[in-house]
Design an enzyme around this catalytic site. Structure first.
Site, PDB file in Angstrom:
ATOM      1  N   GLY A   1       0.832  -1.193   0.000  1.00 56.75           N
ATOM      2  CA  GLY A   1       0.000   0.000   0.000  1.00 56.75           C
ATOM      3  C   GLY A   1       0.869   1.246   0.000  1.00 56.75           C
ATOM      4  O   GLY A   1       2.016   1.224  -0.472  1.00 56.75           O
ATOM      5  N   CYS A   2       0.363   2.334   0.536  1.00 59.00           N
ATOM      6  CA  CYS A   2       1.122   3.588   0.580  1.00 59.00           C
ATOM      7  C   CYS A   2       2.472   3.366   1.243  1.00 59.00           C
ATOM      8  O   CYS A   2       2.552   2.873   2.379  1.00 59.00           O
ATOM      9  CB  CYS A   2       0.333   4.651   1.334  1.00 59.00           C
ATOM     10  SG  CYS A   2       1.243   6.202   1.566  1.00 59.00           S
ATOM     11  N   PHE A   3       3.538   3.728   0.533  1.00 57.43           N
ATOM     12  CA  PHE A   3       4.869   3.386   1.042  1.00 57.43           C
ATOM     13  C   PHE A   3       5.342   4.253   2.202  1.00 57.43           C
ATOM     14  O   PHE A   3       6.346   3.942   2.836  1.00 57.43           O
ATOM     15  CB  PHE A   3       5.915   3.360  -0.065  1.00 57.43           C
ATOM     16  CG  PHE A   3       5.968   4.531  -1.013  1.00 57.43           C
ATOM     17  CD1 PHE A   3       5.529   5.801  -0.665  1.00 57.43           C
ATOM     18  CD2 PHE A   3       6.492   4.347  -2.292  1.00 57.43           C
ATOM     19  CE1 PHE A   3       5.607   6.865  -1.549  1.00 57.43           C
ATOM     20  CE2 PHE A   3       6.572   5.407  -3.189  1.00 57.43           C
ATOM     21  CZ  PHE A   3       6.138   6.668  -2.807  1.00 57.43           C
ATOM     22  N   TRP A   4       4.647   5.343   2.510  1.00 59.25           N
ATOM     23  CA  TRP A   4       5.056   6.177   3.642  1.00 59.25           C
ATOM     24  C   TRP A   4       5.034   5.369   4.950  1.00 59.25           C
ATOM     25  O   TRP A   4       6.003   5.354   5.694  1.00 59.25           O
ATOM     26  CB  TRP A   4       4.124   7.378   3.790  1.00 59.25           C
ATOM     27  CG  TRP A   4       4.176   8.357   2.656  1.00 59.25           C
ATOM     28  CD1 TRP A   4       5.133   8.454   1.690  1.00 59.25           C
ATOM     29  CD2 TRP A   4       3.222   9.388   2.395  1.00 59.25           C
ATOM     30  NE1 TRP A   4       4.837   9.484   0.821  1.00 59.25           N
ATOM     31  CE2 TRP A   4       3.674  10.078   1.234  1.00 59.25           C
ATOM     32  CE3 TRP A   4       2.048   9.812   3.009  1.00 59.25           C
ATOM     33  CZ2 TRP A   4       2.982  11.160   0.693  1.00 59.25           C
ATOM     34  CZ3 TRP A   4       1.350  10.882   2.483  1.00 59.25           C
ATOM     35  CH2 TRP A   4       1.819  11.550   1.325  1.00 59.25           C
TER      36      TRP A   4
ATOM     37  N   HIS B   1      -1.963   4.527   6.392  1.00 57.45           N
ATOM     38  CA  HIS B   1      -3.037   3.535   6.456  1.00 57.45           C
ATOM     39  C   HIS B   1      -2.761   2.468   7.514  1.00 57.45           C
ATOM     40  O   HIS B   1      -3.638   1.639   7.816  1.00 57.45           O
ATOM     41  CB  HIS B   1      -3.216   2.862   5.093  1.00 57.45           C
ATOM     42  CG  HIS B   1      -2.075   1.978   4.686  1.00 57.45           C
ATOM     43  ND1 HIS B   1      -0.859   2.490   4.284  1.00 57.45           N
ATOM     44  CD2 HIS B   1      -1.962   0.637   4.615  1.00 57.45           C
ATOM     45  CE1 HIS B   1      -0.046   1.493   3.970  1.00 57.45           C
ATOM     46  NE2 HIS B   1      -0.685   0.359   4.162  1.00 57.45           N
TER      47      HIS B   1
END
Length: 350
Positions: free
Chosen positions: A9-12, A153
């Site tokens: 998912g979102c890599f942050w 997330h």
């Protein structure tokens, strides 16, 4: 140092999570396995470039193992959700594990087996070799360090409850540590090995093409012109690596708990034993059935005569000739003929 590429998912948030794990040396967020070169964030967000937001993880395998990293990875993803993690939707947010070392595949497969056993739902995490990876723009790197209140997330409690699982018997075997060979997963691998060996040993030696296909299924690496005469016996198969033009005569036994490397133009006579396995000196540990691998390396142009024994941890350098019936208990330099029990140098070769 080793490297694995993980999409979750979102890599942050994925980066923040793995940066907290002991043994992780460095991380880089970027875009993996798309069909255009040098993508930028807008290309990936459009869902048209085919890339997936991915974290490159460099780690010290002396501190943490791949299996432990993968267990941690499964703690922060929904492995049953296709092209979606949290509020992020699209193929660029698909889950995936991308490897550059084919030896990682069995470890990934074992992790999947254990994770799949927890649910009747099918895991949809993508697994394949890394095709390409482009680091993301600088403002994406360590984003949540720069903006602690930024979007993520992954629930915050996950960062507080990082738990590193104990390594598996397979991982211990790969690291040449004491392990229990009665482990269920290792038994399943040996069952598959025995199936292939049974077919190989019932396939006539004249059927070279069929036998070569079985070699490829059985061994870790198969070079050109490999010729092994039946019957042949081994523990695992996947820990044996052949280069080109190797001949192995009948009734050889390769105990490949550790790895066995066979170089180019190697001749191995009948009933040769190569033992890349050892047992503890401590009686109580032996009673527990524990063992460990100890690699054997046979380099180019070696000739091993019939009935010879090659013990654990041995390296035979190039152009060593081993006389029939020898028991090799130490490594030998290039261009020598050895023989006896224990083997010693008989003569130096030109």
């Amino acid at each position: 140092m080793k490297t694995i590429y993980l999409a979750g998912g979102c890599f942050w948030g994925v980066q923040k999570y793995f940066d907290l794990i002991p043994g992780v040396i460095s991380t880089t967020v970027g875009y993996a396995n798309g069909h255009i070169k040098n993508p930028v964030y807008e290309d990936v967000r459009s869902q048209k470039s085919g890339h997936v937001e991915t974290l490159k993880v460099d780690y010290d395998e002396n501190i943490i193992l791949l299996s432990q990293l993968l267990d941690a990875y499964f703690e922060i993803i929904d492995p049953f959700s296709l092209n979606r993690q949290g509020n992020d939707i699209g193929s660029s947010y698909r889950t995936g594990i991308y490897y550059t070392d084919k030896n990682d595949v069995r470890i990934i497969q074992e992790t999947f087996r254990l994770q799949q056993a927890k649910s009747a739902q099918k895991i949809v995490v993508e697994v394949c070799p890394l095709d390409s990876f482009y680091p993301a723009e600088e403002y994406h790197q360590k984003y949540l360090e720069k903006d602690p209140d930024g979007y993520c997330h992954i629930p915050k409690i996950k960062y507080e409850q990082i738990h590193i699982q104990e390594m598996s018997a397979y991982e211990k075997m790969c690291r040449k540590e004491l392990f229990d060979p009665s482990d269920a997963y290792l038994r399943s691998l040996r069952k598959n090995t025995n199936r292939i060996l049974n077919e190989l040993n019932h396939t006539d030696n004249s059927l070279k093409e069929k036998r070569y296909e079985l070699f490829k299924e059985l061994f870790g690496r198969v070079g050109k012109n490999l010729n092994i005469k039946s019957n042949f016996h081994c523990d695992n198969g996947y820990n044996i690596y052949f280069k080109d033009d190797v001949f192995v005569n009948v009734e050889c036994v390769f105990c490949d708990v550790g790895r066995i490397y066979i170089g180019n133009n190697v001749l191995i006579g009948p009933q040769v034993g190569i033992y890349a396995v050892n047992h503890p000196l401590d009686m109580e540990l032996r009673r527990q059935g524990l063992e460990y691998g100890d690699d054997v390396i046979i380099k180019d142009n070696v000739w091993i005569g019939g009935h010879a024994t090659i013990n654990p941890g041995i390296t035979l350098e190039e152009n060593v000739i081993v006389a029939s019936g020898s028991v090799v208990t130490k490594s030998f330099e290039s261009n020598v003929m050895i023989g006896g029990n224990p083997a010693r140098i008989i003569k130096h070769l030109k």
